[in-house]
Design an enzyme around this catalytic site. Structure first.
Site, PDB file in Angstrom:
ATOM      1  CG  ASP A   1       1.395 -53.529 -39.557  1.00 58.72           C
ATOM      2  OD1 ASP A   1       1.659 -52.977 -38.402  1.00 58.72           O
ATOM      3  OD2 ASP A   1       2.043 -54.476 -39.925  1.00 58.72           O
ATOM      4  CB  SER A   2       5.168 -50.735 -40.049  1.00 57.90           C
ATOM      5  OG  SER A   2       5.085 -52.125 -39.482  1.00 57.90           O
TER       6      SER A   2
ATOM      7  CB  CYS B   1       4.622 -57.146 -32.369  1.00 55.80           C
ATOM      8  SG  CYS B   1       5.391 -56.630 -33.890  1.00 55.80           S
TER       9      CYS B   1
ATOM     10  CG  HIS C   1       5.183 -57.991 -38.084  1.00 55.24           C
ATOM     11  ND1 HIS C   1       4.695 -56.928 -38.061  1.00 55.24           N
ATOM     12  CD2 HIS C   1       5.912 -58.016 -39.333  1.00 55.24           C
ATOM     13  CE1 HIS C   1       4.818 -56.078 -39.088  1.00 55.24           C
ATOM     14  NE2 HIS C   1       5.585 -56.866 -39.913  1.00 55.24           N
TER      15      HIS C   1
ATOM     16  CD  GLU D   1       7.516 -56.402 -43.068  1.00 55.44           C
ATOM     17  OE1 GLU D   1       7.698 -56.014 -43.954  1.00 55.44           O
ATOM     18  OE2 GLU D   1       6.381 -56.594 -42.438  1.00 55.44           O
TER      19      GLU D   1
ATOM     20  CB  CYS E   1       1.075 -51.008 -36.281  1.00 58.40           C
ATOM     21  SG  CYS E   1       2.703 -50.810 -36.094  1.00 58.40           S
TER      22      CYS E   1
ATOM     23  CE1 TYR F   1       6.475 -47.336 -40.911  1.00 60.24           C
ATOM     24  CE2 TYR F   1       4.671 -47.030 -39.294  1.00 60.24           C
ATOM     25  CZ  TYR F   1       5.143 -46.746 -40.739  1.00 60.24           C
ATOM     26  OH  TYR F   1       4.411 -46.267 -41.775  1.00 60.24           O
TER      27      TYR F   1
HETATM   28  N1  DGL Z   1       3.358 -54.822 -36.397  1.00 63.79           N
HETATM   29  C1  DGL Z   1       4.146 -53.924 -35.988  1.00 63.79           C
HETATM   30  C2  DGL Z   1       3.633 -53.815 -34.257  1.00 63.79           C
HETATM   31  O1  DGL Z   1       2.906 -54.249 -33.913  1.00 63.79           O
HETATM   32  C3  DGL Z   1       5.502 -54.053 -36.090  1.00 63.79           C
HETATM   33  C4  DGL Z   1       6.335 -52.913 -36.207  1.00 63.79           C
HETATM   34  C5  DGL Z   1       7.255 -52.738 -37.084  1.00 63.79           C
HETATM   35  O2  DGL Z   1       7.233 -52.321 -38.019  1.00 63.79           O
HETATM   36  O3  DGL Z   1       8.684 -52.889 -36.500  1.00 63.79           O
HETATM   37  O4  DGL Z   1       4.448 -53.436 -33.626  1.00 63.79           O
END
Ligand code: DGL
Length: 278
Positions: free
Chosen positions: A15-16, A197, A199, A163, A78, A47
């Site tokens: 993941d990012s 997402c 997150h 984050e 991600c 990302y």
């Molecule tokens: N967890 C990532 C997703 O599912 C987050 C992407 C990000 O870093 O903006 O899209």
């Protein structure tokens, strides 16, 4: 190459940043017998607002790193990477890097089963700007369920809130309410929302607080875990290459200290990470 290409190797989860840990948690619950390597590109997260080319470049670098550590199978936990990089990696890069390796994403397993949830055939998708502007959910859902209506809303502030450890603070309320209102005003028939997402499960209590009526909220952890379990059953040639020792290693491109203190909130257990450069 850093590690030898062992015949039996951990499954890579990428993941990012921290979001993929919400997926890893459910994967480990469902499939505790396997070994896993988690890689969070925290140094370059988020990302979600980056260009197609950048997300592709960063994701490919991360996937190669996990391959170098021996992984035969990598899950992009991600959505942004799944939306913007997965297809190119599968079609263009894997045949050159190693045609026996596999990279899977989180969008396909989610869109495949969405028909089981929505009674009104009207779903909402919340995601990063990158995921929403790619229209991946719209395209994939209507492929499986042509009569499904799909409404989308980009939530560019939600990943930074998570984050930066602001996800349960009052400052998050404004953005959550605003994006939910924007989504739900598109149709009165939306009965299911995909948290597109990885997150967003951290924001679920806040999201519930601002929903004007009862809706099904779908997180991707369990869905991806079930998808991986099915995949391994259908692909014994890959399953036999996955090592089984119940071990999990965590790598971050950012600070180990930050990762360790944040990651336990996503993973539900204490985490000890190792910094790596890509
Ligand atoms: N967890 C990532 C997703 O599912 C987050 C992407 C990000 O870093 O903006 O899209």
């Amino acid at each position: 190459m850093e590690d030898t290409q062992n015949k039996h190797s951990p499954i890579g989860i990428f993941d990012s940043g921290y979001g993929g840990l919400t997926v890893l948690k459910e994967i480990v619950k469902k499939l505790p017998q396997y070994d896993y390597l988690y890689l969070g590109d925290n140094a370059r997260a988020p990302y979600g607002t980056r260009s197609f080319e950048t997300v592709y470049e960063y994701t490919l670098e991360s996937v190669k790193r996990l391959f170098n550590k021996g992984c035969h199978l990598v899950i992009l936990a991600c959505n942004t990477a799944s939306a913007k990089a997965l297809r190119t990696i599968q079609q263009k890069d894997l045949p050159i890097i190693d045609p026996t390796k596999r990279v899977l994403g989180v969008i396909r397993p989610t869109t495949e089963i969405i028909g089981n949830y929505s009674k009104t055939k009207c779903v909402g998708v919340l995601g990063t700007s990158g995921t929403i502007s790619s229209n991946s959910y719209l395209i994939e859902i209507t492929k499986f369920f042509p009569d499904m209506e799909v409404y989308q809303e980009a939530c560019p502030m939600w990943v930074p809130l998570v984050e930066n450890n602001e996800y349960d603070k009052p400052g998050a309320d404004y953005y959550i309410k605003q994006n939910l209102d924007n989504l739900l005003k598109q149709s009165k028939n939306i009965d299911t929302i995909i948290l597109g997402c990885t997150h967003y499960p951290l924001l679920i209590n806040k999201i519930k607080q601002f929903l004007p009526y009862e809706l099904t909220l779908l997180s991707q952890g369990e869905i991806t875990a079930n998808g991986l379990s099915d995949y391994l059953k259908r692909h014994p040639e890959m399953e036999t290459k996955c090592s089984k020792g119940g071990m999990i290693k965590f790598y971050t491109t950012g600070s180990e200290e930050n990762f360790n203190s944040q990651a336990s909130k996503f993973f539900g257990k204490e985490v000890k990470s190792k910094h790596i450069n890509l």
